[in-house]
Design an enzyme around this catalytic site. Structure first.
Site, mmCIF file in Angstrom:
data_model
loop_
_atom_site.group_PDB
_atom_site.id
_atom_site.type_symbol
_atom_site.label_atom_id
_atom_site.label_comp_id
_atom_site.label_asym_id
_atom_site.label_seq_id
_atom_site.Cartn_x
_atom_site.Cartn_y
_atom_site.Cartn_z
ATOM 1 N N HIS A 89 -7.516 56.938 62.499
ATOM 2 C CA HIS A 89 -7.929 57.120 61.561
ATOM 3 C C HIS A 89 -7.757 56.839 60.701
ATOM 4 C CE1 HIS A 89 -10.732 61.071 61.537
ATOM 5 N NE2 HIS A 89 -9.909 61.358 60.305
ATOM 6 N N ASP A 111 -13.052 58.390 50.789
ATOM 7 C CA ASP A 111 -14.297 58.645 51.025
ATOM 8 C C ASP A 111 -15.288 59.927 51.345
ATOM 9 O OD1 ASP A 111 -12.596 60.870 52.367
ATOM 10 O OD2 ASP A 111 -12.409 59.051 54.419
ATOM 11 N N GLU A 132 -12.515 54.492 61.849
ATOM 12 C CA GLU A 132 -12.626 54.633 62.688
ATOM 13 C C GLU A 132 -12.390 53.698 63.910
ATOM 14 O OE1 GLU A 132 -12.923 58.016 63.501
ATOM 15 O OE2 GLU A 132 -14.772 59.144 63.315
ATOM 16 N N ASN A 134 -7.340 60.773 67.001
ATOM 17 C CA ASN A 134 -7.601 59.693 66.889
ATOM 18 C C ASN A 134 -6.664 58.033 65.717
ATOM 19 O OD1 ASN A 134 -9.636 59.245 64.607
ATOM 20 N ND2 ASN A 134 -11.635 58.870 65.688
HETATM 21 C C1 F6R Z 1 -9.740 62.515 54.451
HETATM 22 C C2 F6R Z 1 -10.029 61.663 55.801
HETATM 23 C C3 F6R Z 1 -9.865 62.020 57.082
HETATM 24 C C4 F6R Z 1 -8.568 62.888 56.764
HETATM 25 C C5 F6R Z 1 -8.709 63.358 59.256
HETATM 26 C C6 F6R Z 1 -7.335 64.266 59.090
HETATM 27 O O1 F6R Z 1 -10.543 62.221 53.511
HETATM 28 O O2 F6R Z 1 -9.817 60.321 55.266
HETATM 29 O O3 F6R Z 1 -8.701 60.248 57.095
HETATM 30 O O4 F6R Z 1 -7.202 62.600 56.379
HETATM 31 O O5 F6R Z 1 -9.961 63.792 58.939
HETATM 32 O O6 F6R Z 1 -8.121 65.314 58.383
HETATM 33 P P1 F6R Z 1 -7.439 66.939 58.507
HETATM 34 O O7 F6R Z 1 -6.487 66.322 57.259
HETATM 35 O O8 F6R Z 1 -8.177 68.379 57.501
HETATM 36 O O9 F6R Z 1 -6.495 66.703 59.614
#
Ligand code: F6R
Length: 261
Positions: free
Chosen positions: A138, A67, A143, A136
């Site tokens: 995702h 992303d 989301e 959450n």
């Molecule tokens: C990152 C992504 C997100 C993260 C998620 C957890 O490229 O796509 O899904 O993996 O938000 O983030 P952290 O690892 O910072 O807790």
């Protein structure tokens, strides 16, 4: 799904890195699916150490990031293009020309998303997709309420995601509101998936993704549909798993030829 529960965040990084390392050893020109955020940093550190030791070589591998924020300058240190360059391409010795990040600066974002999704297919698909998970539920920035069939597209970040990611920015108002993200359908096409999670803040999302119903309210639950998904978590992130003992027993009794650590 294969659930691996380990003592510490460091062990999570090491074991998940072993899985990625095995894929690259078997296929030096493997296509890697690259996550950003805090969760996979231990994987990248462990892989970088093995590269430095001469055990692994990523020079022929290629990669697709999950992303990117919309509208963030490429030079911003928290653009995912910059993060991937700093945390992945440089330490692993990947060829920058072989690593792509969705173009969150494109004039036509929808066209950029479609082109990106097509480029993954043209490359032969992702051999191993690295994932974290949001509190959450995702994965990528899919989301809650994302379609399990979704492809790479524009998404609006959930308020809780913007709050969680505010730690990377000087001012919470600077966190972008939109992103381009691979879809759940895109992620499910990866040949292998390894999702890592550490810490109590992820315990609920992990339990919902692994043991909850298939639900768009927990996008991570889409991984139940994947044939080769490995979930590697520390004790804190495993705290709400009802079948934790069963997963520990299963992993401890895996035959040698099935182990990857
Ligand atoms: C990152 C992504 C997100 C993260 C998620 C957890 O490229 O796509 O899904 O993996 O938000 O983030 P952290 O690892 O910072 O807790």
């Amino acid at each position: 799904m294969e659930i691996v529960i380990l003592e510490s965040p460091a062990e999570v990084g090491r074991v998940a890195a072993a899985l990625v390392g095995k894929v690259v050893t078997d296929r030096p020109d493997a296509v890697l699916g690259l996550a950003t955020g805090s969760s996979p940093l231990g994987i990248y550190r462990s892989l970088a150490a093995r590269v430095a030791e001469g055990e692994l070589d990523f020079s022929r591998a290629s990669g697709f990031a999950l992303d990117e924020y919309v509208g963030i300058p490429l030079t911003h240190p928290e653009s995912y293009a910059a993060v991937i360059a700093r945390d992945v391409i440089e330490p692993l010795g990947l060829d920058p020309a072989r690593v792509r990040v969705p173009d969150g600066r494109a004039d036509d974002l929808e066209a950029a998303a479609v082109e990106y999704d097509g480029a993954i297919r043209t490359a032969g698909g992702v051999d191993i997709q690295i994932l974290g998970i949001g509190a959450n539920g995702h994965i990528g920035f899919n989301e809650p309420t994302s379609s399990f069939a979704s492809r790479t597209r524009i998404k609006t970040l959930a308020p809780s995601t913007r709050e969680a990611n505010a730690r990377f920015f000087d001012d919470p108002a600077q966190v972008p509101t939109h992103c381009l993200t691979q879809g759940l359908g895109t992620i499910l096409e990866a040949k292998r998936v390894v999702l890592v999670a550490q810490g109590a803040a992820k315990a609920h999302a992990i339990a919902a993704a692994v043991e909850g119903p298939l639900s768009a309210m927990c996008p991570g639950s889409a991984l139940q549909l994947h044939e080769h998904a490995t979930i590697v978590v520390d004790e804190e992130a495993a705290a709400e798993l009802a079948l934790a003992e069963y997963y520990r027993y299963t992993y401890a009794h895996k035959p040698e030829w099935q182990r990857f650590d």
